[in-house]
Design an enzyme around this catalytic site. Sequence first.
Site, PDB file in Angstrom:
ATOM      1  N   GLN A  11       1.679  40.052  38.059  1.00  0.00           N
ATOM      2  CA  GLN A  11       2.761  39.846  37.086  1.00  0.00           C
ATOM      3  C   GLN A  11       3.939  39.142  37.750  1.00  0.00           C
ATOM      4  OE1 GLN A  11       2.877  41.566  33.864  1.00  0.00           O
ATOM      5  NE2 GLN A  11       0.809  42.374  34.130  1.00  0.00           N
ATOM      6  N   GLY A  16      13.631  34.000  36.890  1.00  0.00           N
ATOM      7  CA  GLY A  16      13.842  34.071  38.330  1.00  0.00           C
ATOM      8  C   GLY A  16      15.117  33.352  38.729  1.00  0.00           C
ATOM      9  N   ASP A  43      12.882  31.586  43.363  1.00  0.00           N
ATOM     10  CA  ASP A  43      12.177  30.301  43.451  1.00  0.00           C
ATOM     11  C   ASP A  43      12.795  29.465  44.581  1.00  0.00           C
ATOM     12  OD1 ASP A  43      10.302  28.284  41.909  1.00  0.00           O
ATOM     13  OD2 ASP A  43      12.114  27.190  42.492  1.00  0.00           O
ATOM     14  N   TYR A  48      14.852  22.353  49.839  1.00  0.00           N
ATOM     15  CA  TYR A  48      16.200  22.806  49.480  1.00  0.00           C
ATOM     16  C   TYR A  48      17.028  23.111  50.735  1.00  0.00           C
ATOM     17  CZ  TYR A  48      13.951  23.516  44.886  1.00  0.00           C
ATOM     18  OH  TYR A  48      13.234  23.371  43.725  1.00  0.00           O
ATOM     19  N   LYS A  77       7.548  25.744  47.914  1.00  0.00           N
ATOM     20  CA  LYS A  77       6.890  24.476  47.557  1.00  0.00           C
ATOM     21  C   LYS A  77       6.691  23.597  48.791  1.00  0.00           C
ATOM     22  CE  LYS A  77       9.509  24.803  43.282  1.00  0.00           C
ATOM     23  NZ  LYS A  77      10.855  25.249  43.695  1.00  0.00           N
ATOM     24  N   HIS A 110       5.065  20.263  45.532  1.00  0.00           N
ATOM     25  CA  HIS A 110       6.377  20.039  44.896  1.00  0.00           C
ATOM     26  C   HIS A 110       6.386  18.804  43.984  1.00  0.00           C
ATOM     27  CE1 HIS A 110      10.901  20.932  45.654  1.00  0.00           C
ATOM     28  NE2 HIS A 110      10.696  20.572  44.411  1.00  0.00           N
TER      29      HIS A 110
END
Length: 315
Positions: A11, A16, A43, A48, A77, A110
């Site tokens: 689940q 998020g 996430d 990033y 990612k 990504h």
Amino acid sequence: MKNLQYANGDQMPILGLGTWKAGPGEVYEAVRTALRLGYRHIDCATVYGNEAEIGQALADAMAAGDVSRDELWITSKLWNDAHRQEDVRPALLRSLHDLQLDHLNLYLIHWPVVFKSGAGFPQSDAGYLSLAEVPLRETWSAMEACVHEGLVRHIGVSNFSARKCRHLIDAGHIKPEMNQVEMHPLLSQQGLRDFCVDNGILMTAYSPLGSGDRPASFKAEHEPQLMELTVIKAIAAERKRTPAQILLAWAVKRGTAVIPKSVNPQRLHQNLEAAEIELTEAEMAQINALDCHYRFVTGATWKGPNTPENLWDEK
Ligand code: A2P
């Protein structure tokens, strides 16, 4: 909190925390605050540039007893410079190291865009490779190996068209379980959504609030403002909610996960609460009518063989 269910019963909390653009010096507190407020889905992505700070926040939150690993859903990612077979596992291990985790819940390709190994963010065509040189099925098979090794529980894609998802379904052994794409009322992606539903692929909506904090170089002039749309503002006023909450409630009602980014405690709280708002069918119809296929993240910055047409497989 509602969940999306994977084929094996796992689940994933439907709402998020997005961490794109959450900068150094602010993302640590944002994650700690989010976890205290009740967020359980974070996430992330290598590109990033903040996974080490997020990892410290996760480790400290677990040490403080705020949350346990089993309660968390962590996504990351694979960046475009690690698509080659031999580069995927090392890239994943770097993310796991930075996040201070021994496994991810979900790992995504990504972009269907390939850079030369370790190129980071190439400034010219010379840093790019084509999908003929490094096929998506090569990257995918290395992702599958990471599942078999127990480093990730689920694998999927991001910014993939139906055609590219279909290619992986046909070429791979494990089908992509998630497609994370830009989705909001001006880009409802209904065709792609229908394809994913028909093929048992879950979806996550990124830029659900329009990502107004993108760098100027990623922005068009006179962009629409999602939170200023008349329909959204009217529904928000009627329900005594904020426009942001209505945008997020729309995504949840469609059965897509949604990952609003915030580093502000009040907005983090407000966004989490939005998952509990139940829009009516009439409100959904009004919002659905806003769709005009408008992308904030156009992919136009990619160079080399990548054009918007072959990126999105749209004319
Ligand atoms: P901040 O981080 O200061 O809260 P997206 O999730 O589409 O990428 O959008 C993120 C942008 O929206 C950020 O600028 C973020 O600012 C802002 N934002 C996040 N939540 C809200 C909210 N509830 N109301 C208004 N702006 C918000």
